[in-house]
Design a protein around this motif. Structure first.
Motif, PDB file in Angstrom:
ATOM      1  N   VAL A  87      43.864  40.285  40.882  1.00 20.18           N
ATOM      2  CA  VAL A  87      43.079  40.808  39.759  1.00 20.18           C
ATOM      3  C   VAL A  87      42.198  39.722  39.161  1.00 20.18           C
ATOM      4  CG1 VAL A  87      43.248  41.762  37.422  1.00 20.18           C
ATOM      5  CG2 VAL A  87      44.716  42.649  39.238  1.00 20.18           C
ATOM      6  N   ARG A  88      42.742  38.521  39.025  1.00 23.53           N
ATOM      7  CA  ARG A  88      41.955  37.406  38.482  1.00 23.53           C
ATOM      8  C   ARG A  88      40.774  37.070  39.386  1.00 23.53           C
ATOM      9  NH1 ARG A  88      43.170  36.401  33.124  1.00 23.53           N
ATOM     10  NH2 ARG A  88      45.434  36.513  32.808  1.00 23.53           N
ATOM     11  N   LEU A  89      41.018  37.045  40.685  1.00 29.08           N
ATOM     12  CA  LEU A  89      39.965  36.658  41.615  1.00 29.08           C
ATOM     13  C   LEU A  89      38.874  37.715  41.740  1.00 29.08           C
ATOM     14  CD1 LEU A  89      42.133  35.074  44.462  1.00 29.08           C
ATOM     15  CD2 LEU A  89      40.704  33.878  42.799  1.00 29.08           C
ATOM     16  N   LEU A  90      39.246  38.982  41.612  1.00 29.03           N
ATOM     17  CA  LEU A  90      38.265  40.057  41.765  1.00 29.03           C
ATOM     18  C   LEU A  90      37.666  40.514  40.440  1.00 29.03           C
ATOM     19  CD1 LEU A  90      40.056  42.294  44.421  1.00 29.03           C
ATOM     20  CD2 LEU A  90      38.091  40.796  44.762  1.00 29.03           C
ATOM     21  N   GLY A  91      38.211  40.028  39.320  1.00 31.90           N
ATOM     22  CA  GLY A  91      37.739  40.502  38.019  1.00 31.90           C
ATOM     23  C   GLY A  91      36.266  40.225  37.790  1.00 31.90           C
ATOM     24  N   THR A  92      35.826  39.013  38.076  1.00 32.54           N
ATOM     25  CA  THR A  92      34.412  38.665  37.858  1.00 32.54           C
ATOM     26  C   THR A  92      33.497  39.454  38.772  1.00 32.54           C
ATOM     27  OG1 THR A  92      35.088  36.425  37.228  1.00 32.54           O
ATOM     28  CG2 THR A  92      32.776  36.764  37.806  1.00 32.54           C
ATOM     29  N   ALA A  93      33.895  39.624  40.031  1.00 31.72           N
ATOM     30  CA  ALA A  93      33.050  40.342  40.986  1.00 31.72           C
ATOM     31  C   ALA A  93      32.908  41.816  40.610  1.00 31.72           C
ATOM     32  CB  ALA A  93      33.630  40.208  42.389  1.00 31.72           C
ATOM     33  N   THR A  94      34.005  42.459  40.237  1.00 29.65           N
ATOM     34  CA  THR A  94      33.918  43.874  39.874  1.00 29.65           C
ATOM     35  C   THR A  94      33.180  44.069  38.553  1.00 29.65           C
ATOM     36  OG1 THR A  94      36.111  43.691  38.862  1.00 29.65           O
ATOM     37  CG2 THR A  94      36.001  44.498  41.120  1.00 29.65           C
TER      38      THR A  94
END
Length: 209
Positions: A87-94
């Protein structure tokens, strides 16, 4: 080695799919909902792996959900432990996905599969691949949960390395660790190359237009 790699592949895929669902669930909700969700994820990260593993043993070593001693419980535990990282790694991208993209696709009557694959998946491919590789690598060498939940006779890589080290078989432990890193490096190189080659035709078409 193949067993641990398989565990990592399945758990990373499950963790990233669940992470994207969680991020989509947070979108448009109140700040209290998002804060509560982030608090649950942070709590999951804060609890030591041995405590989590013991909790899984207690929760699934019964007649209602007799999953203890199965590969399914081990994969679920891996995915649940890696979910906060995903979730942390994909939060910025999403967060950079504009909702108007989906609205515009609906106006042009694009099917759901096209919207998911050609719009969202294309934009999340690179950060998603990096997050997937990181989670798969962490799962492949994971130790606390593996020691408590692995299937008898099917020792994961992390447990095998520690066992060899405790028996003073340092050469075996070193070979296993180096081989695991080599496998992960080869997998990362192959997938990054495939992603780059897969994106080349579209970029070339865009330049031609």
């Amino acid at each position: 080695m193949p067993r641990s790699l398989g565990y990592g592949v399945i758990a990373a895929t499950l963790a990233l799919a669940t992470g994207i669902a969680v991020l989509k669930l947070q979108h448009g909700r109140s700040l209290w909902f998002a804060a509560g969700m982030q608090g649950l994820l942070a709590t999951n990260m804060a609890v030591p792996g041995l405590v989590l593993g013991a909790g899984y043993v207690i929760a699934f070593n019964n007649n209602v959900l007799p999953l203890y001693g199965t590969a399914l419980l081990l994969i679920v535990a891996y995915a649940a432990g890696a979910l906060p990282v995903a979730v942390r790694l994909l939060g910025t991208a999403t967060a950079q996905l504009d909702m108007k993209l989906d609205e515009a696709a609906r106006i042009f009557a694009l099917p759901l599969s096209t919207r998911l694959i050609d719009i969202e998946a294309a934009l999340l491919a690179r950060p998603g691949l990096h997050a997937w590789l990181l989670v798969a690598a962490a799962v492949m060498f994971e130790l606390p949960v593996s020691e408590l939940l692995y299937v008898p006779g099917e020792m994961p890589l992390g447990v095998a390395i520690v066992s060899a080290d405790m028996m003073a078989r340092y050469d075996v432990a070193a070979r296993l660790a180096l081989l695991g890193m080599a496998v992960l490096a080869g997998l990362a190189a192959a997938l990054c190359l495939a992603l780059r080659l897969g994106g080349m035709p579209r970029s070339l078409e865009g330049k031609a237009v």
